[in-house]
Write a protein that holds these residues in place. Structure first.
Motif, PDB file in Angstrom:
ATOM      1  N   GLU A  30    -113.362 -22.948  -9.566  1.00 30.72           N
ATOM      2  CA  GLU A  30    -111.943 -22.613  -9.516  1.00 30.72           C
ATOM      3  C   GLU A  30    -111.307 -22.847 -10.885  1.00 30.72           C
ATOM      4  OE1 GLU A  30    -108.100 -23.481  -6.690  1.00 30.72           O
ATOM      5  OE2 GLU A  30    -110.037 -24.327  -6.200  1.00 30.72           O
ATOM      6  N   ARG A  66    -104.480 -15.202  -6.476  1.00 34.36           N
ATOM      7  CA  ARG A  66    -105.439 -14.790  -5.463  1.00 34.36           C
ATOM      8  C   ARG A  66    -104.787 -14.196  -4.234  1.00 34.36           C
ATOM      9  NH1 ARG A  66    -108.041 -20.457  -4.060  1.00 34.36           N
ATOM     10  NH2 ARG A  66    -108.135 -20.476  -6.288  1.00 34.36           N
ATOM     11  N   ARG A  72    -105.570 -25.430 -12.730  1.00 32.17           N
ATOM     12  CA  ARG A  72    -104.155 -25.123 -12.448  1.00 32.17           C
ATOM     13  C   ARG A  72    -103.296 -25.585 -13.606  1.00 32.17           C
ATOM     14  NH1 ARG A  72    -103.067 -23.671  -6.727  1.00 32.17           N
ATOM     15  NH2 ARG A  72    -105.135 -23.701  -5.843  1.00 32.17           N
ATOM     16  N   THR A 120    -114.174 -17.714 -13.777  1.00 30.53           N
ATOM     17  CA  THR A 120    -113.680 -18.625 -12.760  1.00 30.53           C
ATOM     18  C   THR A 120    -112.837 -17.867 -11.751  1.00 30.53           C
ATOM     19  OG1 THR A 120    -111.708 -19.124 -14.049  1.00 30.53           O
ATOM     20  CG2 THR A 120    -113.585 -20.606 -14.336  1.00 30.53           C
ATOM     21  N   ARG A 121    -112.675 -18.472 -10.557  1.00 30.80           N
ATOM     22  CA  ARG A 121    -111.771 -17.891  -9.573  1.00 30.80           C
ATOM     23  C   ARG A 121    -110.352 -18.089 -10.057  1.00 30.80           C
ATOM     24  NH1 ARG A 121    -112.328 -20.792  -4.509  1.00 30.80           N
ATOM     25  NH2 ARG A 121    -113.365 -22.412  -5.687  1.00 30.80           N
ATOM     26  N   TRP A 159    -117.592 -16.544  -4.059  1.00 30.22           N
ATOM     27  CA  TRP A 159    -116.552 -17.514  -3.736  1.00 30.22           C
ATOM     28  C   TRP A 159    -117.123 -18.933  -3.769  1.00 30.22           C
ATOM     29  CZ3 TRP A 159    -113.113 -16.852   1.241  1.00 30.22           C
ATOM     30  CH2 TRP A 159    -112.015 -17.706   1.171  1.00 30.22           C
ATOM     31  N   ASN A 199    -106.131 -18.283 -10.020  1.00 26.34           N
ATOM     32  CA  ASN A 199    -105.049 -18.815  -9.195  1.00 26.34           C
ATOM     33  C   ASN A 199    -104.188 -17.679  -8.639  1.00 26.34           C
ATOM     34  OD1 ASN A 199    -105.814 -21.495  -9.700  1.00 26.34           O
ATOM     35  ND2 ASN A 199    -104.680 -21.492 -11.617  1.00 26.34           N
TER      36      ASN A 199
END
Length: 64
Positions: A60, A12, A63, A7-8, A55, A10
């Motif tokens: 994502e 970043r 959080r 996953t991308r 991307w 946090n």
């Protein structure tokens, strides 16, 4: 054993792709970013296109 997902992150700078790859393989984020920049430079900047594709397709991270 928990199954890992790519996953991308946090953590970043732009899109979280390099940080997500570093988290997945448990590598240093700075090392992944340096390798990415060098690979992009030496492949006539096609790494930018790869980054944009990743991307878009990488989900994502949740959080916390």
């Amino acid at each position: 054993m928990e199954k890992k997902r790519l996953t991308r992150s946090n953590n970043r700078m732009i899109g979280g792709v390099c940080a997500g790859i570093a988290d997945y393989f448990e590598w240093d984020i700075t090392l992944v970013r340096i390798i990415y920049v060098l690979a992009t430079f030496f492949t006539a900047f096609s790494g930018g296109l790869v980054y944009l594709i990743l991307w878009l397709i990488m989900p994502e991270a949740r959080r916390e």
